[in-house]
Design a protein around this motif. Structure first.
Motif, mmCIF file in Angstrom:
data_model
loop_
_atom_site.group_PDB
_atom_site.id
_atom_site.type_symbol
_atom_site.label_atom_id
_atom_site.label_comp_id
_atom_site.label_asym_id
_atom_site.label_seq_id
_atom_site.Cartn_x
_atom_site.Cartn_y
_atom_site.Cartn_z
ATOM 1 N N TYR D 79 0.929 -1.342 0.175
ATOM 2 C CA TYR D 79 -0.015 0.056 -0.070
ATOM 3 C C TYR D 79 0.996 1.301 0.062
ATOM 4 N N TRP D 80 0.829 1.929 -0.855
ATOM 5 C CA TRP D 80 1.687 3.401 -1.205
ATOM 6 C C TRP D 80 3.085 3.036 -0.930
ATOM 7 N N TYR D 81 3.521 1.917 -1.531
ATOM 8 C CA TYR D 81 4.934 1.876 -1.511
ATOM 9 C C TYR D 81 5.466 1.296 -0.226
ATOM 10 N N GLY D 82 4.706 0.743 0.670
ATOM 11 C CA GLY D 82 5.078 0.304 1.960
ATOM 12 C C GLY D 82 4.098 -0.973 2.323
ATOM 13 N N MET D 83 4.521 -1.189 3.709
ATOM 14 C CA MET D 83 3.453 -2.266 4.279
ATOM 15 C C MET D 83 2.316 -1.791 4.646
ATOM 16 N N SER D 84 1.373 -2.605 4.785
ATOM 17 C CA SER D 84 -0.169 -1.985 5.010
ATOM 18 C C SER D 84 -0.054 -1.412 6.631
ATOM 19 N N GLY D 85 -1.033 -0.438 6.460
ATOM 20 C CA GLY D 85 -1.122 0.235 8.007
ATOM 21 C C GLY D 85 -1.459 -0.924 8.946
ATOM 22 N N PRO D 86 -2.213 -1.845 8.803
ATOM 23 C CA PRO D 86 -2.186 -2.728 10.068
ATOM 24 C C PRO D 86 -1.208 -3.559 10.302
ATOM 25 N N LYS D 88 1.894 -2.215 9.708
ATOM 26 C CA LYS D 88 2.758 -1.234 10.344
ATOM 27 C C LYS D 88 2.203 -1.163 11.984
ATOM 28 N N GLN D 135 13.547 -1.560 4.076
ATOM 29 C CA GLN D 135 13.134 -1.166 5.668
ATOM 30 C C GLN D 135 13.017 -2.499 6.208
#
Lengths: 183, 183, 183, 183
Positions: D79-86, D88, D135
């Motif tokens: 999601y948006w070039y990173g891991m998902s909010g949940p 994170k 990351q």
């Protein structure tokens, strides 16, 4: 669709070459071994009065061979987490070609190509080779060259790469893709 | 604490040099201009029977000068989103020094040093110079060299760098830090 | 030119906030503290029949406040080498806004803005914060948002950031730039 | 050698899950779907007098399940070039566990594990997913966790991933490796 592979390695039949040849099996390709040529480093004359001077080496002959092809494989061993010095010197000279009155279409020609990166290293290449992958992202991005993909393989001693199953399978996949594009 | 700056640029008094000299103002430092020497590319003989051969160039003299110092500034223009070809050739040769019977302490010596990267480019260096910063992270990490920091500056035409206030201020800060370490 | 700062931190007056406030000194700015709102994680309904559902939280009110401004500062502590969870949840929800019939100009609005990243961490942020910088490069690139710049600062205990002279000076420089743009 | 897969996706049977299940075929593994639990974001109390407070959610139960296993697959949509909010939020909470008197071995336990990252995205994941890969390099590096590898796949609509031959083959290879480690 014709293919050129630019080899940045400094030994014959090294791991990088073996890996790239898997991707090229059964395909016609122009093989350019930078180690067999004299390619001097750039001298930055972008802003000097006299401008860039011919360096009297093999660079122009090589770049002309490269430019004839649609698909470019940059195949380099990972030296110190980057492309080899000979390949870097080759790429650096593009700054000269960008201002070369005899090659005015250089930028447009490069834009029309698809580039691949094949790189083999001995120290966690899937992680520590990523700066090299990112660097080529910017290099290709400069021209608008399509970034077809990259293969990072692991190997130190000659032949090691054949035991990197993931890299070999990626090369076989790339071989399939290149064959599809040819037809 | 003594300082060496290794210059990878190919023109005199370029932006990278001007920036690095801000960091060195009032400090004694050994200045090594790679462009003034012949440093041939590595030939990978890590696994050949004969091993590495002396390449008959200036490399060994240069590395010996570098190794005398505690703090190393790698100052390179950003060419194609990486260090310059001459600097890459210099770094590549470290693989030879790692196996050089006459310099058996190379790895330990490098570990004890602190390295800095100073790099100037014309195309969004604060973003597109990051692969170079990451590459040096792995280079220094290989030895255990302390990564003191880096400065990315923007400039194309000679003198441009003096208008990059952020880079200049970072260089002034580095100058302060280096002076503190000296005392 | 109006400014919004989106704070991703989870404590009051943390290092990231102190650093961002240096950049905002003497400037009007809308301050949005994500920790003070309920912003639920996205539920991916891009391809479900019913589509995205209103999540009944504060997200829409927040994004509407953000969209009024020309300059966006994303100010987040570095948690585990990335933006904070609350900020990630906020950004994730943009996928919903991209399909929100009530905000059909979202993409164009974001494109017209300039984004900055301010992030403070305790573990070598100038190196280990770079994945976060690169991530925002892609985020801004998605829209075409101008990436104005980033500041990475070092700090753990509250107030630490004031001793990071490089970060503070960058914030002061950014403050100058923002003031110039305002006039 | 026992395996846990931590799913960060927010829809059932998404591309990331399908890819990870290829890697897990025929293997016993504990499947943890973060979306099915309440995991609140961290509140940074590292330096407050009262210290971290229990957040009254499912986090502790989840981390205890994770810690029982030797091999951890972090499987997240990009999601948006990173891991998902949940995901994170889950990872962010590790800062709390590091100071949790009831889990004093957390750091050592994590060090002994091998972590893998499986991530699927729709926008050039092999290039734009690299910040996420980097990351996790720092996350695993923090503990000393072995970074077993990563698979980046491409997909948007449900089921897309099955057409990403390279990702599928990598998952099959990982499956082989996991089976070898089990025996």
């Amino acid at each position: 669709m014709s293919i050129a592979v630019i080899y940045g390695g400094t030994r014959a039949n090294g791991n990088t070459e073996q890996l790239a040849e898997q991707a090229l099996a059964g395909l016609e390709a122009e093989r350019i071994y930078l180690k067999d040529y004299e390619i001097r480093s750039i001298e930055d004359h972008r802003h000097s009065e006299e401008g860039f001077q011919d360096r009297g080496d093999d660079y122009n002959a090589i770049i002309d061979r490269v430019l004839k092809h649609d698909i470019l494989l940059f195949a380099t061993p990972i030296y110190w987490y980057g492309m080899s010095g000979p390949m870097k010197n080759f790429v650096d000279r593009w700054s000269q070609t960008l201002r070369d009155a005899e090659r005015p279409q250089f930028r447009e020609q490069m834009k029309a190509k698809t580039g691949y990166v094949i790189a083999v290293g001995g120290d966690q290449p899937l992680l520590k080779g990523l700066p090299l992958v990112l660097q080529f992202q910017h290099i290709f991005g400069f021209f608008g060259t399509t970034y077809g993909g990259y293969i990072l393989g692991e190997g130190n001693r000659p032949g090691d790469i054949m035991r990197d199953r993931e890299a070999i399978r990626k090369a076989v996949l790339l071989n399939d893709q290149l064959k599809e594009q040819r037809s």
